[in-house]
Design a protein around this motif. Structure first.
Motif, PDB file in Angstrom:
ATOM      1  N   ILE A  18      -2.312  49.670  11.934  1.00 13.26           N
ATOM      2  CA  ILE A  18      -3.129  49.550  13.152  1.00 13.26           C
ATOM      3  C   ILE A  18      -2.747  50.657  14.131  1.00 13.26           C
ATOM      4  N   SER A  19      -1.461  50.900  14.286  1.00 13.61           N
ATOM      5  CA  SER A  19      -0.993  51.962  15.184  1.00 13.61           C
ATOM      6  C   SER A  19      -1.421  53.338  14.688  1.00 13.61           C
ATOM      7  N   GLU A  20      -1.388  53.533  13.381  1.00 18.74           N
ATOM      8  CA  GLU A  20      -1.841  54.802  12.793  1.00 18.74           C
ATOM      9  C   GLU A  20      -3.339  54.997  13.029  1.00 18.74           C
ATOM     10  N   LEU A  21      -4.109  53.931  12.875  1.00 19.62           N
ATOM     11  CA  LEU A  21      -5.540  53.991  13.133  1.00 19.62           C
ATOM     12  C   LEU A  21      -5.807  54.304  14.607  1.00 19.62           C
ATOM     13  N   ALA A  22      -5.064  53.673  15.505  1.00 16.95           N
ATOM     14  CA  ALA A  22      -5.234  53.926  16.943  1.00 16.95           C
ATOM     15  C   ALA A  22      -4.934  55.388  17.275  1.00 16.95           C
ATOM     16  N   LEU A  23      -3.951  55.960  16.646  1.00 10.06           N
ATOM     17  CA  LEU A  23      -3.633  57.373  16.846  1.00 10.06           C
ATOM     18  C   LEU A  23      -4.799  58.240  16.378  1.00 10.06           C
ATOM     19  N   TYR A  24      -5.353  57.926  15.207  1.00  4.85           N
ATOM     20  CA  TYR A  24      -6.510  58.655  14.682  1.00  4.85           C
ATOM     21  C   TYR A  24      -7.701  58.540  15.629  1.00  4.85           C
ATOM     22  N   GLU A  25      -7.872  57.363  16.232  1.00  6.92           N
ATOM     23  CA  GLU A  25      -8.992  57.128  17.141  1.00  6.92           C
ATOM     24  C   GLU A  25      -8.695  57.589  18.570  1.00  6.92           C
ATOM     25  N   LYS A  26      -7.591  58.327  18.717  1.00  2.00           N
ATOM     26  CA  LYS A  26      -7.218  58.926  20.010  1.00  2.00           C
ATOM     27  C   LYS A  26      -6.936  57.885  21.092  1.00  2.00           C
ATOM     28  N   ALA A  27      -6.373  56.752  20.685  1.00  2.00           N
ATOM     29  CA  ALA A  27      -6.078  55.677  21.634  1.00  2.00           C
ATOM     30  C   ALA A  27      -4.753  54.986  21.300  1.00  2.00           C
ATOM     31  N   PRO A  28      -3.688  55.747  21.057  1.00  2.00           N
ATOM     32  CA  PRO A  28      -2.438  55.102  20.610  1.00  2.00           C
ATOM     33  C   PRO A  28      -1.823  54.155  21.627  1.00  2.00           C
ATOM     34  N   ASP A  29      -2.052  54.391  22.910  1.00  2.00           N
ATOM     35  CA  ASP A  29      -1.456  53.542  23.941  1.00  2.00           C
ATOM     36  C   ASP A  29      -2.222  52.244  24.169  1.00  2.00           C
ATOM     37  N   GLU A  30      -3.350  52.086  23.517  1.00  2.00           N
ATOM     38  CA  GLU A  30      -4.152  50.878  23.718  1.00  2.00           C
ATOM     39  C   GLU A  30      -3.729  49.712  22.817  1.00  2.00           C
ATOM     40  N   VAL A  31      -2.849  49.959  21.862  1.00  2.00           N
ATOM     41  CA  VAL A  31      -2.363  48.876  20.992  1.00  2.00           C
ATOM     42  C   VAL A  31      -1.285  48.108  21.755  1.00  2.00           C
ATOM     43  N   THR A  32      -1.622  46.884  22.139  1.00  2.00           N
ATOM     44  CA  THR A  32      -0.656  46.026  22.835  1.00  2.00           C
ATOM     45  C   THR A  32      -0.258  44.825  21.983  1.00  2.00           C
ATOM     46  N   ASN A  33      -0.930  44.628  20.878  1.00  2.00           N
ATOM     47  CA  ASN A  33      -0.574  43.547  19.961  1.00  2.00           C
ATOM     48  C   ASN A  33       0.822  43.820  19.401  1.00  2.00           C
ATOM     49  N   THR A  34       1.523  42.751  19.046  1.00  2.00           N
ATOM     50  CA  THR A  34       2.859  42.886  18.480  1.00  2.00           C
ATOM     51  C   THR A  34       2.861  42.401  17.032  1.00  2.00           C
ATOM     52  N   VAL A  35       3.901  42.757  16.325  1.00  3.60           N
ATOM     53  CA  VAL A  35       4.054  42.297  14.947  1.00  3.60           C
ATOM     54  C   VAL A  35       4.106  40.771  14.923  1.00  3.60           C
ATOM     55  N   GLU A  36       4.856  40.178  15.834  1.00  3.55           N
ATOM     56  CA  GLU A  36       4.994  38.718  15.862  1.00  3.55           C
ATOM     57  C   GLU A  36       3.668  38.033  16.180  1.00  3.55           C
ATOM     58  N   LYS A  37       2.937  38.536  17.156  1.00  2.00           N
ATOM     59  CA  LYS A  37       1.638  37.928  17.501  1.00  2.00           C
ATOM     60  C   LYS A  37       0.665  38.072  16.335  1.00  2.00           C
ATOM     61  N   LEU A  38       0.685  39.210  15.676  1.00  2.00           N
ATOM     62  CA  LEU A  38      -0.165  39.409  14.496  1.00  2.00           C
ATOM     63  C   LEU A  38       0.191  38.400  13.408  1.00  2.00           C
ATOM     64  N   ARG A  39       1.488  38.160  13.214  1.00  3.61           N
ATOM     65  CA  ARG A  39       1.929  37.174  12.211  1.00  3.61           C
ATOM     66  C   ARG A  39       1.374  35.793  12.547  1.00  3.61           C
ATOM     67  N   VAL A  40       1.495  35.397  13.800  1.00  2.13           N
ATOM     68  CA  VAL A  40       1.005  34.080  14.222  1.00  2.13           C
ATOM     69  C   VAL A  40      -0.512  34.001  14.040  1.00  2.13           C
ATOM     70  N   ASP A  41      -1.221  35.039  14.465  1.00  3.75           N
ATOM     71  CA  ASP A  41      -2.683  35.016  14.377  1.00  3.75           C
ATOM     72  C   ASP A  41      -3.178  34.991  12.934  1.00  3.75           C
ATOM     73  N   LEU A  42      -2.493  35.703  12.054  1.00  4.83           N
ATOM     74  CA  LEU A  42      -2.902  35.746  10.644  1.00  4.83           C
ATOM     75  C   LEU A  42      -2.472  34.503   9.854  1.00  4.83           C
ATOM     76  N   PHE A  43      -1.224  34.082  10.043  1.00  4.86           N
ATOM     77  CA  PHE A  43      -0.648  33.117   9.105  1.00  4.86           C
ATOM     78  C   PHE A  43      -0.322  31.743   9.687  1.00  4.86           C
ATOM     79  N   VAL A  44      -0.376  31.595  11.007  1.00  2.69           N
ATOM     80  CA  VAL A  44      -0.091  30.294  11.619  1.00  2.69           C
ATOM     81  C   VAL A  44      -1.377  29.711  12.204  1.00  2.69           C
ATOM     82  N   ASP A  45      -1.978  30.446  13.132  1.00  2.00           N
ATOM     83  CA  ASP A  45      -3.190  29.957  13.788  1.00  2.00           C
ATOM     84  C   ASP A  45      -4.460  30.292  13.016  1.00  2.00           C
ATOM     85  N   HIS A  46      -4.375  31.175  12.047  1.00  3.79           N
ATOM     86  CA  HIS A  46      -5.506  31.574  11.198  1.00  3.79           C
ATOM     87  C   HIS A  46      -6.712  32.028  12.022  1.00  3.79           C
ATOM     88  N   VAL A  47      -6.444  32.813  13.052  1.00  2.95           N
ATOM     89  CA  VAL A  47      -7.491  33.379  13.903  1.00  2.95           C
ATOM     90  C   VAL A  47      -8.272  34.439  13.129  1.00  2.95           C
TER      91      VAL A  47
END
Length: 147
Positions: A18-47
Motif C-alpha cells: 500500500i505504501s509503495e502504491l501511494a509513492l507511485y501515486e505521488k501521495a506517500p504521506d497520505e497513508v495513515t492506516n497502520t499494520v495493526e489496524k489493517l490486521r483488525v479490518d481484514l481478519f477480525v472485523d472483516h471490513v
C-alpha cells in the motif's frame, strides 16, 4: 506465482505494498492506516478482504483489496479499493489473473456491479482495465470527506 486469499500475517506485506502504491501515486504521506489496524479490518472485523500474489520465494508481491458496497440503483456491489503488483512482477499475466479472481469473487457474491477508481494520468492502469472491457466513466466527479 500463486494467488491466494490473504491470511493473518500478511498484513505487514500488504501494508508495505500500500505504501509503495501511494509513492507511485505521488501521495506517500497520505497513508495513515497502520499494520495493526489493517490486521483488525481484514481478519477480525472483516471490513474488507484481500487476495495476495506470492512469488516462488513465497514473498507477497501484489494484492487486491476489496469490500462489499451498495448501489441504490443496482443493489449489492463489490468495490475494488486497491490493486497493485510490484513492477518487477508485471507483464507476465499475473495482474490479469488477480483481476479475474476479484471478478470471480464479485460473481460469487452475486453483485450487480464492480467499481474502482484509476487516476487519469495512470495510462498503464487505464490500458490494463480497457483490455478487460472495463467502462471508464469520465462523467463522475469523486466526492470525499476526511475525518
Amino acid at each position: 506465482m500463486n494467488i491466494r486469499k490473504a491470511k493473518t500475517g500478511d498484513e505487514k506485506a500488504i501494508h508495505e505494498l500500500i505504501s509503495e502504491l501511494a509513492l507511485y501515486e505521488k501521495a506517500p504521506d497520505e497513508v495513515t492506516n497502520t499494520v495493526e489496524k489493517l490486521r483488525v479490518d481484514l481478519f477480525v472485523d472483516h471490513v474488507c478482504e484481500a487476495l495476495v500474489v506470492e512469488n516462488e520465494d513465497l514473498e507477497v508481491v501484489g494484492f487486491a483489496l476489496y469490500y462489499r458496497s451498495y448501489s441504490t440503483w443496482k443493489g449489492r456491489c463489490l468495490y475494488l479499493e486497491d490493486f497493485y503488483i510490484k513492477p518487477d512482477f508485471r507483464r507476465g499475466g499475473i495482474g490479469s489473473e488477480l483481476f479475474s479472481r476479484v471478478v470471480e469473487t464479485a460473481k460469487k457474491w452475486e453483485v450487480k456491479r464492480m467499481d474502482w477508481q484509476v487516476l487519469d494520468w495512470n495510462e498503464p492502469a487505464i490500458e490494463f482495465y480497457k483490455k478487460h472491457q472495463a467502462i471508464l466513466d469520465p462523467e463522475w466527479v469523486n466526492g470525499r470527506l476526511f475525518f
